[in-house]
Design an enzyme around this catalytic site. Structure first.
Site, PDB file in Angstrom:
ATOM      1  N   ASP A  74       0.835  -1.208   0.000  1.00  0.00           N
ATOM      2  CA  ASP A  74       0.000   0.000   0.000  1.00  0.00           C
ATOM      3  C   ASP A  74       0.868   1.256   0.000  1.00  0.00           C
ATOM      4  O   ASP A  74       2.054   1.211   0.342  1.00  0.00           O
ATOM      5  CB  ASP A  74      -0.961   0.001   1.197  1.00  0.00           C
ATOM      6  CG  ASP A  74      -0.243  -0.021   2.548  1.00  0.00           C
ATOM      7  OD1 ASP A  74       0.758  -0.751   2.681  1.00  0.00           O
ATOM      8  OD2 ASP A  74      -0.681   0.699   3.461  1.00  0.00           O
ATOM      9  N   GLU A 134       0.105  -1.296   5.620  1.00  0.00           N
ATOM     10  CA  GLU A 134       1.212  -0.903   6.494  1.00  0.00           C
ATOM     11  C   GLU A 134       1.070   0.560   6.887  1.00  0.00           C
ATOM     12  O   GLU A 134       1.314   0.947   8.031  1.00  0.00           O
ATOM     13  CB  GLU A 134       2.561  -1.125   5.785  1.00  0.00           C
ATOM     14  CG  GLU A 134       3.772  -1.035   6.711  1.00  0.00           C
ATOM     15  CD  GLU A 134       4.365   0.358   6.848  1.00  0.00           C
ATOM     16  OE1 GLU A 134       5.254   0.537   7.681  1.00  0.00           O
ATOM     17  OE2 GLU A 134       3.934   1.292   6.132  1.00  0.00           O
TER      18      GLU A 134
HETATM   19 ZN   LIG Z   1       6.950   2.174   4.008  1.00  0.00          ZN
END
Ligand SMILES: [Zn+2]
Length: 386
Positions: A74, A134
């Protein structure tokens, strides 16, 4: 599938927008198909609603002694940012490749994938571990890490390829993020005996955090490798109230606790919550029972610290030819791997200085450095185990 150059592969991954709030499945499908083209099976570990997925895969023999190359798929949003070129159509200018995720951190994932054709005759495996979400608190990786723990023969090291300009990173802070809703009771502000001012109670909580941080800065659990060397407690968002002469009914705030290794952010949060339950709420309830303080912990990412004499660090020194190492202030997935018992080091191409910014880029020099590094990882996995 025609072979993709490293630059092509960065272009392909960056060209599939995967801002954390959106699905990453198009990218995951692309990677799974690509690996399938070389005869490797991708394992997906999906989010609860199925709208996102982690991917892990083994290249080479199903043996212990592998090296996990880990990255997140992401990227952060581009909202409100002024870009000189399309963030999702990477462009090379002045020795730099511009695009969202080029440095943080599709670049690393793409370089690793582009070298799959070179991952021949491996005596020990190379594993890919690509996570989702993340950037919104490392919420995707833990289920993938557990799956790797359960299904993959013990690897000897995990390399998290966050952009460190190829520096060996042996520590990062943890972060616990929470939201709070203080529920007060409205009255004329002259009648404090009837009203419960939510903002005033929120302010006490925020002040508790400020005083806690001041105490830590004065000498509690310092880790001098970090700047600042102490655990921080910070409120970044607060809103509430309607007028100066009404005791506020609602106050919302958001805060984070960034803990140095060896310190639990959760312990501080628990202490704050006890203060709310045991001190503040009884005061509020004495005036109006239907009031209170709600907390919602949205992410709790452990800190990371690896001993300088762990084999993984020695291996990274050999692979990169570097003797120096350092720590980074931002939180990442290293601590989550470590909690499952893996030996972890952070090292990857690109600079964090360019991450999350408009005109994010990775320099072609860092692309080459990343490729050189990954080729030495491959070379090492082709050698007989010592
Ligand atoms: Zn990163």
């Amino acid at each position: 599938m025609a072979e993709l150059t490293p630059h092509d592969m960065i272009g392909r991954l960056v060209g599939i927008p995967t801002v954390s709030r959106d699905s990453n499945l198009d990218l995951i499908d692309f990677v799974a198909n690509y690996l399938d083209g070389y005869g490797f099976e991708a394992h997906l570990v999906r989010s609860d609603d199925g709208g996102k997925a982690n991917l892990y895969a083994t290249i080479g023999p199903e043996e212990p002694g592998g090296i996990v190359l880990s990255g997140h798929t992401d990227v952060v949003p581009i909202d409100g940012q002024d870009w000189s070129s399309d963030p999702f159509a990477p462009e090379v200018r002045d020795g730099r490749m511009f695009g969202r995720g080029t440095c943080d951190m599709k670049g690393f994932c793409a370089l690793a994938l582009s070298l799959v054709p070179e991952m021949q005759r491996l005596r020990r495996p190379i594993h890919f571990a690509f996570s989702y979400d993340e950037e919104v608190g490392c919420v995707g990786a833990p289920r993938m890490i557990r799956a790797i723990r359960a299904n993959v023969p013990e690897p000897r090291a995990v390399i998290v390829g966050e952009p460190t300009s190829m520096q060996i990173v042996t520590g990062h802070k943890g972060i616990l993020h929470f939201r709070s809703h203080v529920r007060g009771y409205e009255a004329h502000s002259s009648q404090q005996q009837r009203g419960v001012p939510a903002i005033m109670y929120a302010a006490r909580l925020v002040n508790w955090m400020a005083e806690k941080q001041a105490a830590l800065a004065a000498g509690g659990d310092l880790d001098e490798r970090f700047e600042p060397a102490f655990t921080t407690l910070h409120c970044g968002v607060i809103h509430g109230g309607t007028a100066h002469n009404i005791t506020s009914k609602d106050c919302h705030f958001e805060a984070d606790i960034r803990s140095v290794p060896g310190v639990s952010a959760r312990d501080f949060f628990d202490e704050l919550e006890r203060y709310a339950r045991e001190v503040l709420e009884p005061m509020m309830h004495a005036i109006q029972p239907n009031t209170g303080i709600d907390f919602d912990v949205t992410s709790d990412v452990p800190s990371f610290a690896v001993d300088e004499d762990e084999p993984a660090v020695a291996m990274l020194r050999q692979l990169t030819g570097r003797n120096d190492s350092g720590v980074v202030p931002f939180a990442a997935e290293c601590g989550q791997f470590q909690e499952e018992g893996f030996s972890v080091v952070m090292c990857g191409p690109g600079s964090i200085d360019q991450a999350h910014q408009p005109d994010e880029f990775i320099s072609l020099e860092q692309v080459d450095a990343g490729l050189t590094f990954l080729r030495s990882v491959i070379g090492q996995q082709q050698e007989l185990p010592r």
